[in-house]
Write an enzyme that holds these catalytic residues in place. Structure first.
Site, PDB file in Angstrom:
ATOM      1  N   HIS A 168      56.872  27.391  72.783  1.00  0.00           N
ATOM      2  CA  HIS A 168      56.784  26.277  73.726  1.00  0.00           C
ATOM      3  C   HIS A 168      55.593  26.450  74.661  1.00  0.00           C
ATOM      4  CE1 HIS A 168      58.882  23.195  76.413  1.00  0.00           C
ATOM      5  NE2 HIS A 168      57.927  23.683  77.197  1.00  0.00           N
ATOM      6  N   GLU A 169      55.454  27.641  75.243  1.00  0.00           N
ATOM      7  CA  GLU A 169      54.381  27.854  76.213  1.00  0.00           C
ATOM      8  C   GLU A 169      53.009  27.889  75.538  1.00  0.00           C
ATOM      9  OE1 GLU A 169      55.005  27.405  79.235  1.00  0.00           O
ATOM     10  OE2 GLU A 169      57.179  27.486  78.983  1.00  0.00           O
TER      11      GLU A 169
END
Length: 214
Positions: A168-169
């Site tokens: 996600h990051e």
């Protein structure tokens, strides 16, 4: 029309942000900084300023609260993100999702590649898309490479929920939001999540909302 801060050197932009003190404001979906190309970190911030920026990201993540935040989410186009997850969840959730505590970590210029063919689908949210969650099928295991804030090499395999967090990051640093990978029929408000879909897996949501799981 260009945003007034578009042409401000990154170090000056970071100094402006830090001057406000406290948690940094989170940029919401629709701001171009979340979609444009992000610069690899190559010394644009001198060490003391980098350390202050990393600490501000940590404070911002805790205040949100969240388990990760990427520099573009506070308006800074650098390939830097922080993660931390105390994993305060029931044992049932911990086992099903592979959610285990992660210490505070800084990811500099990260990239990931899948390890194996396994996929895992769970509801996911984002600080830059407040109020909503959707099911995202992600690699169950990934190899993350990059550096830490001191320039030391990172080469590590993540599995379960930690793998989801680093994907996600890192996606933020590639101009991607989780919605780009989501099953949009699963999109649910936080209220609907709390009332209907808070079980460890999205199986019930899949059956009721009409989408397939991998």
């Amino acid at each position: 029309m260009a945003h007034p801060s578009d042409h401000v050197p990154l170090a000056e932009r970071v100094e402006e942000l830090l001057a406000g003190g406290g948690p940094l404001p989170i940029v919401s979906a629709g701001d171009p900084v979340l979609r444009r190309g992000i610069e690899p970190f190559d010394g644009q911030l001198e060490p003391a300023l980098l350390a202050r920026f990393v600490e501000a990201l940590r404070v911002t993540m805790h205040a949100a609260p969240g388990v990760g935040v990427a520099a573009p989410q506070v308006g800074v186009g650098l390939r830097i993100a922080v993660i931390e997850d105390p994993a305060p969840v029931p044992d049932e959730v911990r086992v099903v999702r592979g959610r285990v505590p992660q210490p505070f970590r800084v990811l500099v210029n990260p990239s990931y590649a899948p390890v194996g063919d396994g996929r895992a689908a769970f509801f996911e949210g984002c600080l830059s898309v407040p109020g909503w969650q959707a099911v995202v099928a992600r690699h169950a295991s990934v190899r993350l490479t990059g550096q830490d804030e001191h320039g030391r090499a990172v080469d590590e395999v993540f599995t379960g929920w930690p793998a989801r967090i680093v994907q996600h990051e890192t996606d933020h640093l590639d101009g991607l939001l989780y919605l780009d990978r989501a099953e949009l029929r699963s999109l649910s408000s936080n209220e609907a999540m709390a009332e209907r879909w808070a079980q460890p897996t999205p199986d019930a949501a899949s059956a009721a909302l009409g989408f397939e799981l991998p």
